[in-house]
Scaffold this active site. Structure first.
Site, PDB file in Angstrom:
ATOM      1  N   HIS A 257      14.237 -70.321 -34.018  1.00  0.00           N
ATOM      2  CA  HIS A 257      14.554 -69.264 -34.787  1.00  0.00           C
ATOM      3  C   HIS A 257      13.170 -67.898 -35.548  1.00  0.00           C
ATOM      4  CE1 HIS A 257      17.234 -66.869 -37.861  1.00  0.00           C
ATOM      5  NE2 HIS A 257      15.829 -66.423 -38.483  1.00  0.00           N
ATOM      6  N   GLU A 258      12.629 -69.041 -35.842  1.00  0.00           N
ATOM      7  CA  GLU A 258      10.841 -68.523 -36.525  1.00  0.00           C
ATOM      8  C   GLU A 258      10.040 -68.086 -35.722  1.00  0.00           C
ATOM      9  OE1 GLU A 258      11.237 -68.288 -39.868  1.00  0.00           O
ATOM     10  OE2 GLU A 258      13.095 -68.949 -40.529  1.00  0.00           O
TER      11      GLU A 258
ATOM     12  N   HIS B  59      11.061 -64.741 -35.288  1.00  0.00           N
ATOM     13  CA  HIS B  59       9.504 -63.125 -36.021  1.00  0.00           C
ATOM     14  C   HIS B  59       8.166 -63.575 -36.292  1.00  0.00           C
ATOM     15  CE1 HIS B  59      13.577 -63.011 -38.056  1.00  0.00           C
ATOM     16  NE2 HIS B  59      13.574 -64.382 -38.748  1.00  0.00           N
TER      17      HIS B  59
END
Length: 493
Positions: free
Chosen positions: A17-18, A21
């Protein structure tokens, strides 16, 4: 071992997920100050050219901290600040996290389906003289689709049947797909009854409750002493549970589950043993095992009944030591086991065989198609459940970290396929959850970017971050509340 699985899975899911980003921040030349897994004090860190990669003590989340993201004034390298970028770039950086989570689930489902196949509902039993029997449905059939929809869940099948219209099934039998058309039939109400301190023996049709022929009044007598009138006598006891299932369309099948056949040695049982009978109850199917498990949880002097029209089934609870008849190497033998151990047998994953095998796609194209459709179903189901997010929290339908650890612990007992499936579902759910338009979540930040793109006016970054901070505090309170519910479920509160 469960703790290790939990940490590895949660860390991997958060990292993906990170990473979304982080990569999109780099694409748009935003300086990333920290890439962190977990919260709290630092365990260790590695300093890169621009970014510090750190692992924190509590592996229950993560974050990517970008220059200027917290609304602070940036003087040096201002062009690399998060809020120096156009709204559409900030939107994509924020969206990339949930998108990577969801895509990771889709990618993971493909090798699962390729190697293990896919679990589709199977037919356990076909009731005599039922629409299913009349249409030619057989025990052991795998239900591939219903009215053109892939049957990823029994709920899909039940939903189509409840419409009362003819259903077009495609079942897999002996490796071939067979179309079957069934017309559902309306079945009468079903009453499920549990009596404590029960006296008497049910014989024939249930005709009265305390002399009243209206059986539905049972709901008014929970925790009270009642007299049930049968054609062949009466049964008395304290009504502890009553459940009324209204009239509904059915086709007359029970879905497959576990077979009463041992995959491995366990307690007094040996691999290949087939349970034939337990204290007078014939064991032929998954439904019989469900009834057996209910009897084991009820205890002595408890009677449970299922009443559907004139059909009455009843069983007494079990306690102490029970006799179990098993078929071993072609011979029937009796073994004795205490009820708590037999209950453990039924609760332990991987001990019993499945009634039907997993469906293996015919070719690679079908494998890809089914894995994508399976992920679409998980995505849709997760999004649907989040429509009433706070109501689901109140009713305990959403689990937190403690509940997640329990899910992972159960999956670890069932093998690698179950673990990978849980990981895929978790990462898809994480992506969808983060798209909720709530402050502090990615969805909340996306909303601010969209508003700016429409109005062409930017909210003060400091004000926006105050809103996100308040949202973060509220989410932490919600997190603690969900954790409390998880612990309560774990302790049986």
């Amino acid at each position: 071992m469960v703790v290790i699985y939990f940490i590895l899975i949660l860390t991997g899911v958060i990292m993906v997920h990170e990473l979304g980003h982080y990569l999109f921040a780099r694409i748009f030349k935003v300086k990333v100050l920290e890439f962190a897994l977990g919260f709290g004090p630092r365990v260790f860190s590695v300093k890169g050219k621009e970014t510090t990669f750190r692992f924190n003590v509590f592996p229950i989340g993560g974050y990517v901290r970008m220059l200027g993201e917290e609304g602070e004034e940036v003087v040096e390298e201002r062009e690399k600040s998060f809020y120096a970028k156009p709204a559409w770039q900030r939107l994509l950086i924020t969206l990339a996290g949930p998108l990577f989570s969801i895509v990771a689930g889709y990618v993971l489902f493909l090798p699962i389906t390729l190697h293990w196949g896919i679990a589709l509902p199977g037919v356990g039993e076909v009731l005599p003289n039922s629409p299913a029997e009349e249409a030619g449905l057989m025990g052991g059939d795998i239900i591939y689709s219903v009215n053109g929809r892939i049957a990823f869940d029994t709920a899909i099948i039940s939903e189509e049947i409840q419409k009362g219209l003819p259903v077009e099934l495609v079942v897999v039998r002996d490796g071939k797909k067979v179309p079957i058309r069934i017309v559902p039939r309306m079945y009468p109400e079903t009453y499920e009854i549990v009596l404590e301190s029960a006296e008497g023996r049910p014989e024939g049709k249930l005709v009265s409750v305390n002399g009243n022929p209206d059986l539905s009044i049972l709901k008014d007598y929970v925790n009270e002493y009642v007299t049930l009138g049968f054609e062949g006598g009466t049964v008395k006891g304290i009504l502890k549970q009553f459940n009324e299932i209204p009239k509904r369309y059915m086709i007359g099948i029970s879905f497959a589950g576990l077979a009463p056949i041992f995959k491995e040695d366990f307690s007094v049982f040996q691999r290949g043993d087939r349970i034939v009978e337990v204290e007078g109850q014939k064991i032929d199917s998954w439904q019989d095992l469900i009834v057996l498990y209910q009897r084991l949880t009820l205890g002595d002097r408890v009677l449970m009944l299922s009443v559907q029209g004139e059909n009455v089934e009843w069983w007494r609870g079990l306690s102490g030591t029970v006799d179990v008849t098993v078929e071993r190497a072609g011979k029937l033998i009796k073994v004795q086991i205490d009820t708590s151990s037999l209950k453990t047998v039924l609760e332990t994953p991987g001990v019993l065989e499945n009634e039907v095998p997993r469906y293996r796609p015919e070719n690679f194209v079908e494998t890809v198609s089914l894995s994508v459709k399976a992920c679409n179903y998980v995505l849709w189901a997760t999004a649907s459940s989040l429509k009433n997010f706070f109501r689901n929290v109140q009713t305990g339908q959403i689990v937190g970290v403690v509940g997640l650890a329990g899910v992972i612990g159960q999956a670890s007992k069932s093998g690698m396929e179950a673990i990978l499936t849980v990981v895929a579902i978790i990462t898809i759910s994480l992506g969808v959850l983060n798209l909720l338009p709530l402050p502090a979540l990615d969805g909340g930040r996306i909303v601010f970017s969209l508003v700016e793109m429409v109005t062409r006016k930017r909210l003060d970054p400091q004000i926006e971050n105050i809103i996100h901070f308040i949202g973060f505090i509220l989410l932490m309170v919600l997190f603690l509340y969900i954790t409390f519910l998880d612990i309560g479920r774990l302790m049986g509160i």
